[in-house]
Motif scaffolding. Structure first.
Motif, PDB file in Angstrom:
ATOM      1  N   LYS A 237     -13.336  -5.597  32.121  1.00 30.24           N
ATOM      2  CA  LYS A 237     -14.792  -5.495  32.192  1.00 30.24           C
ATOM      3  C   LYS A 237     -15.218  -4.695  33.430  1.00 30.24           C
ATOM      4  O   LYS A 237     -16.067  -3.793  33.354  1.00 30.24           O
ATOM      5  CB  LYS A 237     -15.401  -6.907  32.233  1.00 30.24           C
ATOM      6  N   ALA A 238     -14.621  -5.012  34.581  1.00 35.66           N
ATOM      7  CA  ALA A 238     -14.937  -4.282  35.823  1.00 35.66           C
ATOM      8  C   ALA A 238     -14.543  -2.816  35.701  1.00 35.66           C
ATOM      9  O   ALA A 238     -15.180  -1.934  36.278  1.00 35.66           O
ATOM     10  CB  ALA A 238     -14.221  -4.935  36.999  1.00 35.66           C
ATOM     11  N   ILE A 440     -25.937 -15.319  18.782  1.00 31.80           N
ATOM     12  CA  ILE A 440     -24.613 -14.678  18.717  1.00 31.80           C
ATOM     13  C   ILE A 440     -24.690 -13.250  19.240  1.00 31.80           C
ATOM     14  O   ILE A 440     -23.834 -12.797  20.019  1.00 31.80           O
ATOM     15  CB  ILE A 440     -24.072 -14.689  17.265  1.00 31.80           C
ATOM     16  N   MET A 441     -25.733 -12.509  18.855  1.00 38.74           N
ATOM     17  CA  MET A 441     -25.856 -11.111  19.281  1.00 38.74           C
ATOM     18  C   MET A 441     -26.057 -11.002  20.787  1.00 38.74           C
ATOM     19  O   MET A 441     -25.498 -10.123  21.436  1.00 38.74           O
ATOM     20  CB  MET A 441     -26.997 -10.423  18.521  1.00 38.74           C
ATOM     21  N   LEU A 442     -26.854 -11.911  21.355  1.00 38.60           N
ATOM     22  CA  LEU A 442     -27.048 -11.906  22.811  1.00 38.60           C
ATOM     23  C   LEU A 442     -25.723 -12.178  23.523  1.00 38.60           C
ATOM     24  O   LEU A 442     -25.420 -11.567  24.550  1.00 38.60           O
ATOM     25  CB  LEU A 442     -28.091 -12.952  23.220  1.00 38.60           C
ATOM     26  N   LEU A 445     -23.712  -8.970  23.500  1.00 39.96           N
ATOM     27  CA  LEU A 445     -24.218  -7.950  24.427  1.00 39.96           C
ATOM     28  C   LEU A 445     -23.942  -8.326  25.889  1.00 39.96           C
ATOM     29  O   LEU A 445     -23.667  -7.459  26.714  1.00 39.96           O
ATOM     30  CB  LEU A 445     -25.720  -7.757  24.207  1.00 39.96           C
ATOM     31  N   ARG A 446     -24.018  -9.629  26.203  1.00 40.32           N
ATOM     32  CA  ARG A 446     -23.750 -10.063  27.573  1.00 40.32           C
ATOM     33  C   ARG A 446     -22.258  -9.974  27.912  1.00 40.32           C
ATOM     34  O   ARG A 446     -21.880  -9.694  29.052  1.00 40.32           O
ATOM     35  CB  ARG A 446     -24.219 -11.508  27.768  1.00 40.32           C
ATOM     36  N   THR A 447     -21.402 -10.214  26.924  1.00 40.45           N
ATOM     37  CA  THR A 447     -19.951 -10.238  27.154  1.00 40.45           C
ATOM     38  C   THR A 447     -19.350  -8.838  27.179  1.00 40.45           C
ATOM     39  O   THR A 447     -18.413  -8.559  27.929  1.00 40.45           O
ATOM     40  CB  THR A 447     -19.251 -11.077  26.059  1.00 40.45           C
TER      41      THR A 447
END
Length: 630
Positions: A237-238, A440-442, A445-447
């Protein structure tokens, strides 16, 4: 030595050997067991490839790194040299054909992993090959004190029985004195010639900076040094986020991590190698076999797991002999992050026992059975079923693999990857019209912040957990979004396969291997403590600290590391610094970064002066975090 030099010039286009390559080659040609400790970039492969080419027969190369084996075989083949690698995923029939080629096809190099030597029939075939040299790469894996101990390496010693007159050439880039002695004992090296090239790299300036705003400091460093650079981070992720942040600041950047497909890895690496981008942001999956001479800067945004890895990664800078920089950035919270990432996920004996028994239950293996049985395996589904932490479970399975209790056929990777193919505002509009899908969509997008930009590996079990739903609902929504042309969905059939190498005996199995687990956990804890000491010690030359860790002593300070520069820098008069700051604040309010920039004074001097001015009630900090006169 003329013939060796001719081969070097003909195949590798070098006009001379680097020290101590020539001495090592001589030792091998004299039939002596040889131990070579050569830091990253020292040219270890030349030490076995050249003498192997000078003799009849084939060189057996034992290496744990599949990517490096493939890379070396590819490079040899491009030079017109016949070489083969027995990597994972090759069926028995194909292995038989490859070994036939080795025996009758005038091949010069056979690369294999140490685990292959545990197959008796492969060992029997190797015994009949005309072996002229046995090279053991990454030899620190032999030692339980090494940073990547693999018990399968201990089996290599049996080659001594089959080839008593064939010399062993043992190679490593990172071994402490204790590890070196252990390797010699474990491999039963016969009065070996020992060659150790100093770890000291006089052209690399080792820098450690404590900063709250790492990105700002990275921006300054890359602007000042526009040559090719590598930025190491500790997670995928980083990796993606940092590359995007650099691009937003005007730098050209790409990224590299283990989750990318081979095509993407090759493409991203090519961009950087051909200098179409300045920076490659990478996890430690990047670097093996990479030899780019003009890398100017290596930056570690996070604390490394151990100094062995850190030294190898920083050693990719300055291979052209010109001055280069190895920069480690830290802040107080990094210690907690490093402990959480490297220590809290280490499995203990009880957890290892739990994972092994659950694994046997998962595949319905009865007690006393299971040997040689093979199963398709999804790590995410396994962890979700038994409510096990993923990373800690993966470490437990990896340990069982290294102990040869099980065999993992490949690295774990997610079965699904997705990419949003409509603009973000349209995604938001869809969620407002479909509130049942919003949670679920949020979570998606956050992950996965890069899911708009590229195909992103997707963990359905993780998203189900974060959105308080189940995996079936997540996968159902993905299919619906695909049907509506909102996402591009790619399903991959690339789960790992697990082979059980022995019968199920539960605690008896774990009791047998747990002593190695305890030793490894203790070692990893000690290694992280050494990293923390290196990053926080302020009274010693950085080069001296590194050399001391690897058992070397240097008398003089290097003069170019962050400690030496700070020590030699002319100290500013605190009163003079305070006076300049006050004059500046008479014009308007500023933050500390702007004050440092405008006064052109060292950061530490500015911070010290600001603290004194605050204590004396000369200045204050307002609600916007700006300094102003009282």
């Amino acid at each position: 030595m003329n013939k060796a030099l001719e081969i070097l010039k003909k195949y590798w286009k070098h006009n001379a050997f680097r020290h101590p390559q020539e001495e090592i080659i001589n030792s091998v040609l004299e039939g002596k067991d040889t131990f070579a400790l050569m830091p990253t970039g020292g040219g270890k492969s030349i030490c076995f490839q050249v003498p192997a080419m000078m003799q009849d027969g084939i060189c057996l190369v034992v290496s744990p790194l599949i990517a490096l084996m493939k890379d070396q075989v590819h490079n040899l083949q491009n030079k017109g040299i016949k070489a083969i690698a027995l990597t994972g995923g090759i069926h028995s029939d194909e292995i038989i054909d490859l070994l036939d080629n080795c025996q009758f096809g005038n091949y010069k190099f056979l690369y294999l992993s140490p685990e292959r030597l545990q197959n008796d029939w492969i060992l029997e075939r190797i015994k009949n090959l005309p072996i002229n040299l046995i090279a053991i790469d990454e030899a620190h894996c032999v030692s339980q004190w090494g940073h990547d101990f693999r018990p399968a390496y201990l089996k290599i010693v049996q080659l001594k029985e089959f080839f008593p007159k064939v010399p062993f050439l043992v190679l490593t880039a990172s071994a402490t004195e204790r590890v070196k002695e252990d390797i010699i004992v474990q491999l039963k090296l016969d009065n070996p010639s020992i060659f150790t090239k100093s770890f000291y790299r006089e052209n690399i300036a080792y820098m450690v900076f404590e900063t709250e705003d790492k990105l700002h400091l990275v921006q300054q460093i890359l602007t000042k040094n526009p040559e090719p650079s590598i930025i190491y981070v500790t997670n995928r992720k980083a990796c993606l986020e940092t590359a995007h942040q650099l691009e937003s600041l005007g730098f050209t950047a790409t990224f590299y991590h283990g989750g990318l497909g081979s095509k993407e890895k090759t493409g991203h690496m090519k961009l950087w190698m051909e200098e179409k981008v300045q920076v490659i942001v990478a996890t430690n999956a990047f670097g093996m076999g990479i030899d780019k001479a003009n890398v100017r800067t290596i930056i570690h945004l996070h604390l490394p797991q151990n100094l062995e890895n850190y030294y190898q990664e920083t050693g990719r800078a300055g291979r052209n002999g010109e001055k280069a920089f190895a920069v480690l950035l830290n802040n107080p919270s990094d210690v907690l992050h490093a402990e959480a990432q490297f220590l809290s996920v280490l499995p203990d004996k009880a957890f290892l026992n739990l994972v092994f028994s659950k694994l046997c239950s998962y595949f319905q293996i009865a007690y006393g059975e299971g040997i040689d049985e093979q199963f398709s395996f999804s790590l995410n589904q396994f962890c979700a079923k038994y409510h096990l932490p993923t990373l800690k479970t993966y470490n437990a399975l990896q340990f069982l693999d290294r102990q040869s209790v099980i065999n993992l056929s490949q690295e774990f990777s997610e079965k699904v990857s997705i990419q949003f193919i409509i603009e973000s505002r349209e995604v938001i509009r869809y969620m407002s019209l479909n509130p049942n899908d919003e949670e679920i969509m949020l979570s998606i997008l956050r992950t996965y912040p890069g899911v708009y930009d590229m195909q992103t590996s997707f963990n359905a079990a993780l998203i189900a957990k974060k959105s308080n739903s189940d995996e079936k609902a997540v996968l159902s929504l993905l299919q619906k979004l695909k049907d509506k042309n909102i996402v591009e969905l790619v399903a991959k059939n690339n789960d790992a396969t697990i082979t059980f190498n022995e019968v199920r005996e539960d605690e008896r199995t774990i009791n047998r291997v747990s002593k190695h687990l305890e030793a490894q956990n203790k070692l990893k804890t000690e290694q992280l403590r050494a990293v923390l000491y290196y990053s926080n010690e302020t009274k010693t030359c950085r080069n001296k600290l590194l050399m001391r860790y690897f058992g070397e002593t240097i008398e003089e300070d290097c003069g170019i590391c962050s400690h030496c520069i700070a020590k030699n820098k002319k100290k500013q008069n605190p009163a003079s610094v305070s006076e300049k700051i006050v004059e500046l604040l008479k014009m308007q309010d500023f933050n500390s970064r702007d004050i440092q920039k405008l006064t052109k004074l060292p950061k530490d001097d500015v911070i010290f002066a600001l603290q004194r001015l605050l204590e004396n009630d000369t200045i204050r900090i307002n609600s916007n975090n700006l300094y102003s006169l009282k």
